[in-house]
Design a protein around this motif. Structure first.
Motif, PDB file in Angstrom:
ATOM      1  N   GLU A 199      17.353  15.398  47.886  1.00 55.83           N
ATOM      2  CA  GLU A 199      18.363  15.379  48.941  1.00 55.83           C
ATOM      3  C   GLU A 199      17.789  16.157  50.115  1.00 55.83           C
ATOM      4  OE1 GLU A 199      22.136  16.741  47.493  1.00 55.83           O
ATOM      5  OE2 GLU A 199      22.109  15.249  45.886  1.00 55.83           O
TER       6      GLU A 199
ATOM      7  N   LEU B 157      16.810   7.982  54.083  1.00 49.86           N
ATOM      8  CA  LEU B 157      17.943   7.162  54.508  1.00 49.86           C
ATOM      9  C   LEU B 157      19.250   7.889  54.214  1.00 49.86           C
ATOM     10  CD1 LEU B 157      19.294   5.912  51.717  1.00 49.86           C
ATOM     11  CD2 LEU B 157      17.382   4.356  51.858  1.00 49.86           C
ATOM     12  N   HIS B 158      20.332   7.353  54.790  1.00 47.63           N
ATOM     13  CA  HIS B 158      21.654   7.959  54.625  1.00 47.63           C
ATOM     14  C   HIS B 158      22.427   7.197  53.549  1.00 47.63           C
ATOM     15  CE1 HIS B 158      25.410   9.872  55.367  1.00 47.63           C
ATOM     16  NE2 HIS B 158      24.970  10.506  56.446  1.00 47.63           N
TER      17      HIS B 158
ATOM     18  N   ASP C 212      25.480   6.847  53.063  1.00 47.77           N
ATOM     19  CA  ASP C 212      26.612   6.086  53.614  1.00 47.77           C
ATOM     20  C   ASP C 212      26.177   4.677  54.031  1.00 47.77           C
ATOM     21  OD1 ASP C 212      28.127   8.322  53.245  1.00 47.77           O
ATOM     22  OD2 ASP C 212      28.431   8.767  55.375  1.00 47.77           O
ATOM     23  N   ASP C 213      24.940   4.552  54.519  1.00 46.63           N
ATOM     24  CA  ASP C 213      24.444   3.228  54.911  1.00 46.63           C
ATOM     25  C   ASP C 213      24.213   2.343  53.685  1.00 46.63           C
ATOM     26  OD1 ASP C 213      24.483   4.069  57.570  1.00 46.63           O
ATOM     27  OD2 ASP C 213      22.381   4.711  57.524  1.00 46.63           O
TER      28      ASP C 213
ATOM     29  N   LEU D 159      20.229   6.014  61.601  1.00 45.48           N
ATOM     30  CA  LEU D 159      20.783   6.444  60.318  1.00 45.48           C
ATOM     31  C   LEU D 159      22.263   6.819  60.457  1.00 45.48           C
ATOM     32  CD1 LEU D 159      18.009   6.333  59.121  1.00 45.48           C
ATOM     33  CD2 LEU D 159      18.255   8.689  58.344  1.00 45.48           C
ATOM     34  N   GLY D 160      23.041   6.451  59.421  1.00 41.41           N
ATOM     35  CA  GLY D 160      24.446   6.849  59.389  1.00 41.41           C
ATOM     36  C   GLY D 160      25.357   5.964  60.224  1.00 41.41           C
ATOM     37  N   LYS D 161      24.788   4.929  60.865  1.00 40.97           N
ATOM     38  CA  LYS D 161      25.610   4.044  61.699  1.00 40.97           C
ATOM     39  C   LYS D 161      25.954   2.748  60.971  1.00 40.97           C
ATOM     40  CE  LYS D 161      25.808   6.655  65.359  1.00 40.97           C
ATOM     41  NZ  LYS D 161      25.089   6.771  66.613  1.00 40.97           N
TER      42      LYS D 161
ATOM     43  N   SER E 266      15.552  11.333  50.269  1.00 43.47           N
ATOM     44  CA  SER E 266      14.176  11.055  50.668  1.00 43.47           C
ATOM     45  C   SER E 266      13.299  10.897  49.434  1.00 43.47           C
ATOM     46  CB  SER E 266      13.669  12.206  51.546  1.00 43.47           C
ATOM     47  OG  SER E 266      12.302  12.026  51.852  1.00 43.47           O
TER      48      SER E 266
ATOM     49  N   THR F 134      16.051   3.173  57.730  1.00 45.29           N
ATOM     50  CA  THR F 134      15.212   4.145  57.029  1.00 45.29           C
ATOM     51  C   THR F 134      14.185   4.752  57.988  1.00 45.29           C
ATOM     52  OG1 THR F 134      15.463   2.862  54.990  1.00 45.29           O
ATOM     53  CG2 THR F 134      13.651   4.437  55.038  1.00 45.29           C
TER      54      THR F 134
ATOM     55  N   ASP G  39      21.994  15.633  54.620  1.00 41.74           N
ATOM     56  CA  ASP G  39      22.888  14.528  54.279  1.00 41.74           C
ATOM     57  C   ASP G  39      22.126  13.302  53.778  1.00 41.74           C
ATOM     58  OD1 ASP G  39      24.998  16.056  55.116  1.00 41.74           O
ATOM     59  OD2 ASP G  39      25.063  15.172  57.133  1.00 41.74           O
ATOM     60  N   LEU G  40      20.805  13.334  53.853  1.00 41.22           N
ATOM     61  CA  LEU G  40      19.992  12.159  53.549  1.00 41.22           C
ATOM     62  C   LEU G  40      19.407  12.256  52.143  1.00 41.22           C
ATOM     63  CD1 LEU G  40      17.915  12.088  56.874  1.00 41.22           C
ATOM     64  CD2 LEU G  40      20.209  11.157  56.463  1.00 41.22           C
TER      65      LEU G  40
END
Ligand code: CO
Ligand code: ZN
Length: 343
Positions: free
Chosen positions: A159, A317-318, A320-321, A242-244, A165, A307, A162-163
């Motif tokens: 982690e 990456l997030h 949420d995506d 990211l996150g969108k 990896s 990513t 918030d991502l």
């Protein structure tokens, strides 16, 4: 995330995806009507149903190397890349050499900065100049390592704020969302396949034959895409952020998404409040490029997971995506009979 971690940490260069395939097979058992492996190593999971044939595809292979030479006097290994590397991402990385008698940890070393000449510092790096050090005497290396053994980059799943990896999020993230979608869909309005494809990184080879076996009317490639939402990149060059949300691909250099599928994905995302972004990737391709030319042709699209640092061991990456991608896929699968490809 436990499944994604296992998928990412498993080794699997193009043509050598067996360990990833085993994870897919074991995890999907009980959720699908059949799971088969073809001659190229594609794993094809099928949930039979009424409606159009929809094929989800995520590639199991990751970029890596073959051992191409063993230095006679020292036992250092030379490597032949499989997939597109920026050599700067390779220096000072740990690798795993997969030999017939077991795995060896190695590292990609380079002359220390203290003894690099000014000229050497300026010279562009090339993969052919790199070497792998497995830390063993030459006799032991010669007895263990064979030309043609596969080599993967080694990196743990972590982690990162918030991502998440890891290495190989390209494309274990795509495999993961495809698996989750075929498991989670309650009432698929289609004849549904998920294919874990092979050899994508060397030219979409697995997807090409899987397209013949499954005869898709609608093909959906699942892959990571560039998120260049990092310093020194102008907004027009970001591709995605990211996150969108999930990225609905309009085009890349291997396929142009079917306009009706682009419209349908956007509409379904909006109706369900799923965050999404539109994607145009100037260079690069996905399995959609092969699926669209299977049989007499299929309507295709790619759903991408934004990513950062693609084709490096710190791909990020997030989550949420990922979730948005799964939700959009599930909603699409459950409404696939209403998609009008002619409209
Ligand atoms: Co890739
Ligand atoms: Zn990929």
């Amino acid at each position: 995330m436990e499944l994604l971690k296992r998928l990412c940490e498993a080794p699997g260069i193009p043509g050598y995806e067996a360990k990833v395939r085993t994870i897919v097979e074991e995890d999907l058992e009980g959720y699908v009507d059949s799971i088969e492996t073809d001659a190229l190593g594609n794993v094809i999971a099928h949930r039979s149903g009424e409606g159009p044939v929809v094929v989800l595809a995520g590639h199991m292979d990751e970029i890596g190397f073959f051992v191409s030479h063993i230095e006679e006097k020292t036992g250092f290994l030379r490597i032949n890349p499989v997939g597109g590397f920026d050599p700067i991402n390779l220096v000072a990385q740990r690798v795993v050499v997969h030999t017939e008698t077991g795995d060896l940890v190695g590292c990609i070393g380079r002359k220390a900065v203290h003894i690099l000449t000014d000229e050497e510092k300026k010279k562009p790096l090339e993969v052919r100049d790199l070497f792998v050090d497995v830390g063993l005497p030459v006799e032991k290396v010669a007895a263990t390592v064979r030309i043609g053994d596969s080599v993967t980059l080694r990196q743990d799943f972590v982690e990162l704020g918030d991502l998440v990896s890891c290495k190989a999020l390209d494309d274990r993230a795509g495999v993961y969302v495809g698996m989750e979608a075929i498991k989670r869909a309650k009432n698929p309005a289609c004849d549904l396949y998920f294919v874990g494809t092979t050899q994508e990184e060397v030219g979409l080879r697995g997807a090409q034959v899987a397209g013949f076996a499954t005869r898709p009317q609608i093909g959906i490639a699942l892959d990571v895409t560039i998120a260049a939402d990092t310093p020194s990149v102008e907004p027009k060059d970001r591709v995605t952020q990211l996150g969108k949300g999930v990225a609905i691909k309009v085009r890349d250099s291997a396929s142009i998404s079917h306009p009706a599928l682009v419209r349908a994905m956007r509409r379904i995302a909006e109706e369900n409040g799923i965050p999404y972004q539109m994607e145009i990737l100037p260079r690069g391709g996905t399995d959609a490029g092969a699926l669209q030319m299977a049989q007499e042709g299929a309507a295709v699209i790619t759903l991408s997971i934004p990513t950062r640092y693609v084709h490096s061991v710190v791909e990020a990456l997030h989550p949420d995506d990922l979730e948005a991608t799964i939700q959009l896929l599930v909603a699409f699968i459950e409404n696939a009979d209403k998609i009008d490809l002619a409209g």
